[in-house]
Scaffold this motif. Structure first.
Motif, mmCIF file in Angstrom:
data_model
loop_
_atom_site.group_PDB
_atom_site.id
_atom_site.type_symbol
_atom_site.label_atom_id
_atom_site.label_comp_id
_atom_site.label_asym_id
_atom_site.label_seq_id
_atom_site.Cartn_x
_atom_site.Cartn_y
_atom_site.Cartn_z
ATOM 1 N N PRO A 62 88.089 -4.039 48.905
ATOM 2 C CA PRO A 62 88.122 -2.684 49.478
ATOM 3 C C PRO A 62 87.583 -2.869 51.013
ATOM 4 O O PRO A 62 86.767 -3.733 51.245
ATOM 5 N N PRO A 63 88.298 -2.037 51.845
ATOM 6 C CA PRO A 63 87.813 -2.246 53.272
ATOM 7 C C PRO A 63 86.293 -2.200 53.378
ATOM 8 O O PRO A 63 85.626 -1.316 52.811
ATOM 9 N N GLY A 64 85.896 -2.817 54.371
ATOM 10 C CA GLY A 64 84.192 -2.833 54.482
ATOM 11 C C GLY A 64 83.429 -3.654 53.697
ATOM 12 O O GLY A 64 82.244 -3.817 53.758
ATOM 13 N N THR A 65 84.158 -4.545 52.736
ATOM 14 C CA THR A 65 83.298 -5.341 51.705
ATOM 15 C C THR A 65 82.874 -6.531 52.694
ATOM 16 O O THR A 65 83.357 -6.939 53.248
ATOM 17 N N ARG A 66 81.437 -6.635 52.378
ATOM 18 C CA ARG A 66 80.827 -7.875 53.016
ATOM 19 C C ARG A 66 80.510 -8.967 51.928
ATOM 20 O O ARG A 66 80.739 -10.069 52.199
ATOM 21 N N TYR A 67 80.218 -8.644 50.532
ATOM 22 C CA TYR A 67 80.120 -9.499 49.629
ATOM 23 C C TYR A 67 80.792 -9.301 48.275
ATOM 24 O O TYR A 67 81.143 -8.269 47.884
ATOM 25 N N GLY A 81 83.222 -10.065 32.079
ATOM 26 C CA GLY A 81 83.301 -10.710 33.423
ATOM 27 C C GLY A 81 83.680 -9.537 34.307
ATOM 28 O O GLY A 81 84.432 -8.639 33.964
ATOM 29 N N ARG A 82 82.971 -9.594 35.582
ATOM 30 C CA ARG A 82 82.823 -8.374 36.376
ATOM 31 C C ARG A 82 82.984 -9.004 37.718
ATOM 32 O O ARG A 82 82.350 -9.714 38.235
ATOM 33 N N TYR A 83 83.855 -8.270 38.828
ATOM 34 C CA TYR A 83 83.810 -8.466 40.211
ATOM 35 C C TYR A 83 83.029 -7.280 40.782
ATOM 36 O O TYR A 83 83.624 -5.905 40.593
ATOM 37 N N LEU A 84 82.034 -7.223 41.515
ATOM 38 C CA LEU A 84 81.692 -6.158 42.400
ATOM 39 C C LEU A 84 81.758 -6.452 43.899
ATOM 40 O O LEU A 84 81.870 -7.362 44.420
ATOM 41 N N TYR A 85 82.010 -5.159 44.695
ATOM 42 C CA TYR A 85 82.351 -5.507 45.888
ATOM 43 C C TYR A 85 81.040 -4.619 46.614
ATOM 44 O O TYR A 85 80.868 -3.468 46.256
ATOM 45 N N LEU A 86 80.468 -5.238 47.690
ATOM 46 C CA LEU A 86 79.356 -4.528 48.366
ATOM 47 C C LEU A 86 79.523 -4.566 49.851
ATOM 48 O O LEU A 86 80.106 -5.533 50.428
ATOM 49 N N GLY A 87 78.988 -3.468 50.465
ATOM 50 C CA GLY A 87 79.150 -3.103 51.711
ATOM 51 C C GLY A 87 78.080 -3.965 52.605
ATOM 52 O O GLY A 87 77.290 -4.677 51.837
ATOM 53 N N ALA A 88 78.054 -3.735 53.826
ATOM 54 C CA ALA A 88 76.817 -4.259 54.527
ATOM 55 C C ALA A 88 75.442 -3.984 54.145
ATOM 56 O O ALA A 88 74.568 -4.746 54.513
ATOM 57 N N LYS A 89 75.336 -2.812 53.684
ATOM 58 C CA LYS A 89 74.035 -2.339 53.142
ATOM 59 C C LYS A 89 73.715 -2.444 51.660
ATOM 60 O O LYS A 89 73.109 -2.091 51.060
ATOM 61 N N LEU A 90 74.796 -3.522 51.023
ATOM 62 C CA LEU A 90 74.501 -3.694 49.872
ATOM 63 C C LEU A 90 75.057 -2.504 48.801
ATOM 64 O O LEU A 90 74.767 -2.750 47.663
ATOM 65 N N GLU A 91 75.571 -1.674 49.352
ATOM 66 C CA GLU A 91 76.217 -0.416 48.705
ATOM 67 C C GLU A 91 77.520 -1.030 47.916
ATOM 68 O O GLU A 91 78.143 -1.532 48.252
ATOM 69 N N PRO A 92 77.538 -0.438 46.618
ATOM 70 C CA PRO A 92 78.883 -0.752 45.777
ATOM 71 C C PRO A 92 80.125 0.124 46.598
ATOM 72 O O PRO A 92 79.985 1.211 46.755
ATOM 73 N N LEU A 93 81.130 -0.667 46.532
ATOM 74 C CA LEU A 93 82.272 -0.276 47.154
ATOM 75 C C LEU A 93 83.280 -0.301 45.794
ATOM 76 O O LEU A 93 84.396 0.414 46.153
ATOM 77 N N GLY A 94 83.081 -1.032 45.097
ATOM 78 C CA GLY A 94 84.136 -1.368 43.913
ATOM 79 C C GLY A 94 83.629 -2.062 43.022
ATOM 80 O O GLY A 94 82.660 -2.985 42.897
#
Length: 170
Positions: A62-67, A81-94
């Motif tokens: 997703p846009p804004g993903t940092r990790y 198995g899971r993939y998590l997408y995290l933003g700059a403040k480690l907030e979940p994006l996906g």
């Protein structure tokens, strides 16, 4: 840091509690392409910074993903198995299920894991192609004090080359 296996229940939730420390390590070093832990039971927790938009798009982040966090839990049936997408403040994006991931990857079969679990000190691998990205690099890894996990970090050969190129020969 993440060196001991969490309980079988809520393993991912327990590992996520340490993301701030991982963020600090990855942000401070600037050299690591990823940070991860492989557990003796086959669980895996992998954190990879997504430094540019091209990488984010190639991975469908997703846009804004940092990790990108890739996680395998083998204590569930079937293994998850899971993939998590995290933003700059480690907030979940996906958050995406990837049922194929545990079948494709087992940290215990990787040379970095086998070398580190057998050693009492940090190991550095020979260069190889990373499973996660296909890029060439080396892994530094160390087993946990209990011997029930291996903590590792990847360094790209391109990063090493750039770092060495900045050194002045005296």
């Amino acid at each position: 840091l993440l060196g001991e296996p969490p309980g079988e229940r809520d393993a991912l939730a327990q590992r996520r509690q340490r993301l701030a420390a991982i963020d600090e390590v990855l942000g401070r070093s600037g050299h690591f392409a990823s940070f991860y832990v492989g557990y003796a039971n086959g669980d895996f927790f992998f954190v990879r910074p997504l430094a540019d938009e091209a990488t984010r798009q190639a991975l469908g982040a997703p846009p804004g993903t940092r990790y990108l966090v890739q996680d395998i839990e083998r204590g569930t049936s079937p293994p998850r198995g899971r993939y998590l997408y995290l933003g700059a403040k480690l907030e979940p994006l996906g958050d995406e299920d990837h049922p194929e991931y545990p079948r494709q990857f087992d940290p215990r079969s990787r040379p970095w894991y086998r070398s580190a679990i057998a050693a009492y000190e940090r190991i550095t691998t020979d260069p190889y192609l990373f499973f996660s990205s296909g890029n060439a690099g080396v892994t530094i890894a160390r087993r946990s004090p209990s011997g029930r996990a291996v903590v590792g970090a990847d360094i790209l050969l391109a990063t090493l080359s750039a770092s060495l190129g900045r050194q002045k020969v005296t």
